[in-house]
Design an enzyme around this catalytic site. Structure first.
Site, PDB file in Angstrom:
ATOM      1  N   TYR A 439       0.809  -1.224   0.000  1.00 19.49           N
ATOM      2  CA  TYR A 439       0.000   0.000   0.000  1.00 19.49           C
ATOM      3  C   TYR A 439       0.842   1.275   0.000  1.00 19.49           C
ATOM      4  O   TYR A 439       2.051   1.217   0.050  1.00 19.49           O
ATOM      5  CB  TYR A 439      -1.086  -0.021   1.086  1.00 19.49           C
ATOM      6  CG  TYR A 439      -0.718  -0.070   2.549  1.00 19.49           C
ATOM      7  CD1 TYR A 439       0.549   0.156   3.041  1.00 19.49           C
ATOM      8  CD2 TYR A 439      -1.737  -0.357   3.475  1.00 19.49           C
ATOM      9  CE1 TYR A 439       0.799   0.114   4.398  1.00 19.49           C
ATOM     10  CE2 TYR A 439      -1.492  -0.400   4.837  1.00 19.49           C
ATOM     11  CZ  TYR A 439      -0.216  -0.159   5.289  1.00 19.49           C
ATOM     12  OH  TYR A 439       0.021  -0.199   6.625  1.00 19.49           O
ATOM     13  N   GLU A 440       0.150   2.379  -0.152  1.00 19.80           N
ATOM     14  CA  GLU A 440       0.824   3.684  -0.291  1.00 19.80           C
ATOM     15  C   GLU A 440       1.803   3.663  -1.464  1.00 19.80           C
ATOM     16  O   GLU A 440       2.879   4.267  -1.411  1.00 19.80           O
ATOM     17  CB  GLU A 440       1.518   4.022   1.039  1.00 19.80           C
ATOM     18  CG  GLU A 440       1.908   5.477   1.235  1.00 19.80           C
ATOM     19  CD  GLU A 440       0.748   6.451   1.181  1.00 19.80           C
ATOM     20  OE1 GLU A 440      -0.340   6.127   1.695  1.00 19.80           O
ATOM     21  OE2 GLU A 440       0.917   7.532   0.582  1.00 19.80           O
ATOM     22  N   GLY A 441       1.405   2.997  -2.550  1.00 15.60           N
ATOM     23  CA  GLY A 441       2.283   2.790  -3.707  1.00 15.60           C
ATOM     24  C   GLY A 441       3.088   1.523  -3.518  1.00 15.60           C
ATOM     25  O   GLY A 441       3.893   1.438  -2.583  1.00 15.60           O
TER      26      GLY A 441
END
Lengths: 596, 596
Positions: A439-441
Site C-alpha cells: 500500500y501507499e504505492g
C-alpha cells in the site's frame, strides 16, 4: 505472547548524538525541545504502547473487525485503548498548536510512531490515517474547513481516512470514476465506490472525516482532473455539534492476510455531501504533498515490526535449547545449548539487528529533513532538505519495507516450527507487515519513483547533494585509522551506486523501458548504500564517545561490532545489484512477451 | 479463483529429452514405462488435481479443520475428493506391486506430486504422509507388519503419519521423552505427547497408522536410544478387520499460518499399543533412510506452489491494465496498458519462471538419482547415485523452499493491493508455502547438513562426483559457439562455488563454529549453481532440437531466452554469496553474545 522493549537508549543516541537535534538552532520550534522533554514523551509512549497496545495485538488479529448493520465493530479492548490514547494526548504530538497540537518535530513523532506500529500495527493505523487527513486539511483546506475539522482531528476525538483506490484504479488514479456533483451551497454530492479504505468505519470515535478523490463534471482527462473532498460520516453543524448521517457507508470489510484489527472497508458514497479541499482538479497534487510523510509512516511500519520480531527472536534464541555448538558443549548444565550458539541463527539475528539500527537512524535523518524543509530559517536550506527527503522517500518506504519483511520472515524462521503457530505471534508479524510492501504505492512504484522521477528528472542534482555529503564525511574521517573499515565499506557501496547511476543515466534516454526493469535492484543498492552511510556515521560517533571515555563502553562497542558486520554482510550485495541493473535492458525489458 | 495449467509439455521435455528416462535400460522396471503410459498418467493427475483438488484449495483454507468430540473433521469436500483419489488409483503410482502398487519410477511420481501440491498443498499432505509411513514400514518393517499394513496404505484406504516432534524436542530429537514399555506379546505401550503432527487425525479414512519415535526402558542416551513404532488408531485383527480403538487421540489442532486444510494435531499417546519398526534403538536411522525422499517431497511443495503462483501472476499481469509503458502507449485501444509492460513486473515474473523451470528439471534429476540408487543393475552406479541424491537433498529442500517462498511473495506483489486480499488466492500461497522452510528440518538445518555432513564428512568426494559431471558437460559444449553464454554463466557460478568450498574446507577444522555461520549463503550459492547446470543442459537440449528442425521452435527458443535471463540475473548473485561465506567466521561466529 511477544515482549517489547522500546529502544529508548537508541532514540537518545540518534537524537542527541547522531543528529544533534538539540543544537539545531535554525529550526523554528526546536529550541523548545530538550532531552528531558523528549525522554519524558518517548518514555510515555513506550509505556502506553507496551502496556496497552501490545496486549491487544494478538487478540485483535484473532478476533478481527465485524460489520454488523452497516457499522464496523473493532476488536475487544480497542475502544477503551483508543479513548485512553486520546485522553493521554498521544494524538497531538506533532500537530499545529493553533489547533491543540504540541508542535513537536517530526523526528520525535517518528519514533513515537515506531513504538506504536511495533506493538500493534493494526491499532496504530487508526491514528495514522487520522494524521493523514489532518495534514491534508491543514496544508490545503480553507479556513472554514480547518475551523470545522482540525481541532477534533488533532485531539483524536474524530478520525480520518484516505479514499483513493477503486477496484480498477490503484496505481493508476487517472482511471478513477467517483464523481463529484456541485450542489447549491458550495458543497458537492460524491458518488462512487472505494476499496481498501483503512479505518473506513469503526466504533472508536463519534465521527470520521473521509478524504475522497473524485472527478468534477468539467474535469480534464487523466490525473489532472482529480479533486479532493472532505466528506464527514456525520454532518457537522455550525456550532460544531453533529448533524444527520451522511449518505455513505462501509458495505464490506476486506478479508485480508493480516492487520485484522484494522477495519479495511469497501466504502460506498451515494451522493454524500462533501467540501473541496484545495483547488478543483488539484486533488492529486494535494495528495502528493503529503506523500513524503505518509510513505515515511509506512517505512516506519517496516522498521517497527522488524524490530519487535528481532527482539522476540533474540529472546527465543537465548531461551530455546536444542543441539550443541559445533565447537563443543557450551552449557553443560543444560540438556542442550541455546540455539544462539548456532551460526545460522546468529547470521539471521545480525542481519536483522544491523538493518534495524541503521534504519532507525535513517528514519531519524529523513524526519529531520522533513522538519528542516518546514522549519529552517534559510529557504535554500529548507528547499535542499525538501529535495533530499523526496529523494529518500522511496528508499524509506520501498527498501525498508522489503527488507523489514525479510527480517520478519527470518525472525519467524528462528522459532522453527513454532514460528508457524499463531500463539507465538511471529507469523502475525509476517502477515501484518506484508501489506507495507503493497500500500501507499507498491514497492515497484517506489523504485520507479526513485529512478524515473527523483533521479532522472533533475539530472541527478539532488543525488549530488547527498553524494557530496557522503564524500565530505569520507574526507573528514579517512585519516582516522579506527574508521578505516567503515569508510572502506561505505566507499565500496557508494562506488557501486555511482556506477549503476551512471549506467541508468546513459541508457534511459534511448531505452526508457529499462528504467522500470532496473529500478528495483537500483533501489535496493541505494538503500544498502544509505544504511552504510548511517553505519559509518554511527561508527564515527561511537568511536568519539569511546575516546571521550564514556562509561557506556559496551553500548558503543556493540555499535562498532554491528557496523563491522553490516559492512561485510550487507556490503557484499552491492556488486550483484549493480550487475542486475546493468543486465536489465537486454534480458528483461526486451524479453519477448510470448516467451513468458 | 486461481487457475492452473499442469506443465505437461515441460514434463515431457524433462523426461524424454533432458533425462532420457526411456533409454535407461539399466534401471529395473524402466523398460515397462513408455511415453504413452507416462503421458496418460500425468494427464490423469493433471485432470484430477485441476478439476477436483484446486476448487477445494481456497474453501479448505477458509473453513479449516475442526476438532469435535476428540475427532477431526476435514473441510467440506475433502472426504469425497479423497475417496475419488483412492478410487482412481492415484495413491498407488510409485508403490511396490507386491502390495498393490504400480511400481512406477520416482521421476514420474515426483511430477504427479508437483501437480498435487500446486493445486492443494494441504490436501496433498494426507497422501504425502501416508507415503512416508508406507516407506518406513516397507523398508524397515517385519514381514508381519508389512502384511498387516502395506496393502491398505498403498491403496490409500488407510492413511499414515510421522510422529517425531515434541514441544521441547524439534531439531534435537535426542531430547524426546515419549516412552515405549514392552508388553507380553511383542507389542509396546507408547506414552507421550507429540506436536505438529500433520494429518494426525481426520475423517478421510477408516484407520490411521502412526509412526512414532519413542524410547525403550533400556535405551542408551541421545539419538542412539530412539526406536520407531507403528501405532494404529484402531487395532487390526489377524483377519485384517478393525478391532478396538487404541489409546491415543488428537487433543488439539495447531492454529497455523496456513495449510488450514491439513489437520496438524497435538497427539496424546496414553499407553497406546504399537509394534517396533526395525531394530530397537535404530529408529532415527530408519527415519533417515526415508529422509531423502521426504525432503524431496517438501522441495516439490516449494516448486509446485511457486509455479501456480507464477501462472496466476502472469495471467493477472496480462489482464490488469494500469498506467502506460515508459516507452509510450502499447495498447491504445485500452484505458491503460497491461502491467506486463512494466519492467519490474517482468523482472519478478522472469525471476520466478527461470527458477521454476530449472528447479523442475533438478527435481527430475534428483528423483532419477533416487531411482538409480534403488534400481540400477550396477551396485557402484547405484551407490554413486545414492550419494549424489544425499548431497542434493538439502539443496532440493532448503534452497528450493527458500526461493519458492520468495517467488510466491513476488507473485503476490504483482497483484498490488489485491495480493493481500484472501479472495484472490495469492496470499494463501504465501501462507501455505511458508511452512516448507520450517518442517522436515528447518532450512538452517538443511544448510548445516549440506556443509557439515554432506561436504566435509567424505572430504568432498561426492561433490567431486558432481563437479566432474559439470566439467565434462562444459568440455563437451565449450566449442559450440551457440552454447557460449550458457557455458560462461555455468563456469562463473561453478568457480564461485569451488572457491567457497575451498574456503570452508580450509577453515572448518580450526573454527568449527564458522560452518554454521557460512552454511546458508553456501547452500544458496550451491543451489544457484545447480540451477545454472540445469539451464546449461536445457539450453544444449533446446539448441539441438532447433538444429534438428523442430516444429516447436517457439517452445525451445523461450527456453534459450529464459536460460539467458537466468545466467545474468541469478548468476550475478554467486559472488556476493561467496563473500558472505568468507566473512562468516570473524563477523558472525565470533560476534560477542552480549552485543546482540
Amino acid at each position: 505472547m511477544p515482549i517489547y522493549q522500546a529502544p529508548l537508549r537508541d532514540y537518545q543516541f540518534i537524537l542527541s548524538e547522531l543528529l544533534n537535534i538539540y543544537q539545531q538552532t535554525d529550526l523554528k520550534g526546536f529550541d523548545e525541545v530538550d532531552p528531558e522533554l523528549t525522554d519524558a514523551i518517548l518514555q510515555g509512549v513506550a509505556d502506553f504502547t507496551t502496556d496497552i497496545m501490545l496486549p491487544l495485538n494478538a487478540s485483535g488479529d484473532l478476533e478481527g473487525c465485524k460489520l454488523e448493520d452497516g457499522k464496523v465493530i473493532t476488536p475487544k479492548g480497542f475502544k477503551a485503548a483508543y479513548q485512553q490514547y486520546i485522553d493521554d494526548g498521544w494524538a497531538t504530538l506533532t500537530c499545529d498548536p493553533e489547533y491543540g497540537g504540541q508542535g513537536l518535530p517530526e523526528v520525535i513523532g517518528t519514533f513515537a510512531t515506531e513504538m506504536k506500529t511495533a506493538t500493534n500495527m493494526a491499532f496504530a493505523m487508526y491514528p495514522g490515517l487520522t494524521h493523514g487527513a489532518y495534514s491534508a486539511i491543514h496544508v490545503h483546506g480553507s479556513d472554514k474547513l480547518k475551523q470545522k475539522y482540525l481541532e477534533k482531528l488533532v485531539s483524536g476525538e474524530w478520525t480520518g481516512t484516505m479514499n483513493l483506490t477503486e477496484s480498477h484504479a490503484g496505481t493508476d488514479l487517472a482511471l478513477l470514476r467517483t464523481k463529484a456533483k456541485p450542489l447549491a451551497d458550495d458543497t458537492f454530492a460524491i458518488s462512487g465506490e472505494k476499496i481498501f479504505i483503512s479505518s473506513g468505519d469503526h466504533d472508536l470515535a463519534e465521527n470520521i472525516i473521509h478524504l475522497v478523490l473524485a472527478k468534477l463534471p468539467d474535469a480534464p482527462e487523466g490525473v489532472k482532473g482529480i479533486s479532493l473532498f472532505a466528506v464527514p460520516k456525520f454532518m457537522v453543524n455550525d456550532d460544531g455539534s453533529l448533524g444527520k448521517e451522511n449518505s455513505l457507508s462501509a458495505t464490506a470489510l476486506e478479508h485480508k492476510m493480516g492487520i485484522h484489527g484494522n477495519s479495511t472497508c469497501v466504502m460506498l458514497f451515494d451522493g454524500a455531501v462533501g467540501e473541496l479541499v484545495g483547488a478543483p482538479h488539484q486533488g492529486l497534487k494535494a495528495m502528493f504533498t503529503m506523500m513524503n510523510q505518509a510513505r515515511l509512516g509506512v517505512g516506519i511500519q517496516g522498521l517497527g515490526v522488524s524490530d519487535i520480531a528481532y527482539q522476540n527472536a533474540l529472546v527465543y534464541a537465548k531461551d530455546r535449547v536444542q543441539g550443541r555448538a559445533l565447537s563443543g558443549i557450551k552449557h553443560a548444565d543444560q540438556a542442550a545449548d541455546p540455539i544462539l550458539v548456532h551460526g545460522d541463527v546468529r547470521r539471521m539475528l545480525l542481519s536483522q539487528k544491523s538493518f534495524n539500527e541503521a534504519t532507525r537512524a535513517l528514519m531519524g535523518q529523513q524526519a529531520l529533513w522533513l522538519d528542516t524543509a518546514e522549519r529552517h530559517s534559510d529557504p535554500v536550506k529548507a528547499k535542499q532538505a525538501s529535495a533530499l527527503a523526496a529523494l529518500f522517500t522511496p528508499i524509506v518506504k520501498g527498501f525498508v519495507t522489503d527488507q523489514g519483511f525479510k527480517a520478519c520472515v527470518d525472525a519467524q524462521q528462528i522459532y522453527g516450527g513454532h514460528g508457524y503457530i499463531n500463539e507465538w505471534g511471529m507469523e502475525q508479524f509476517v502477515r501484518d507487515i506484508r501489506i507495507a510492501m503493497l500500500y501507499e504505492g507498491t514497492n515497484g512504484v517506489q523504485a520507479l519513483d526513485l529512478v524515473g522521477r527523483k533521479l532522472l528528472s533533475d539530472k541527478g542534482a539532488t543525488l549530488s547533494l547527498w553524494s557530496d555529503m557522503v564524500k565530505q564525511f569520507i574526507g573528514e574521517h579517512s585519516a582516522n585509522d579506527a574508521m578505516k573499515p567503515y569508510i572502506a565499506g561505505l566507499m565500496d557501496a557508494a562506488a557501486d551506486l555511482e556506477k549503476a547511476t551512471g549506467f541508468i543515466a546513459k541508457s534511459a534516454a534511448t531505452n526508457p523501458d529499462m528504467i522500470g526493469a532496473a529500478s528495483m535492484p537500483y533501489m535496493q543498492l541505494f538503500g544498502i548504500s544509505a544504511l552504510a552511510w548511517m553505519w559509518a556515521r554511527i561508527a564515527a560517533t561511537s568511536l568519539a564517545a569511546i575516546e571521550a571515555g564514556t562509561d557506556e563502553q559496551a553500548f558503543y562497542q556493540a555499535k562498532l561490532n554491528t557496523a563491522s558486520f553490516y559492512m561485510k554482510y550487507w556490503g557484499c550485495q552491492t556488486r550483484s545489484l549493480r550487475k542486475q541493473v546493468e543486465m536489465s535492458s537486454a534480458n528483461i525489458a526486451a524479453f519477448d512477451d510470448n516467451d513468458f
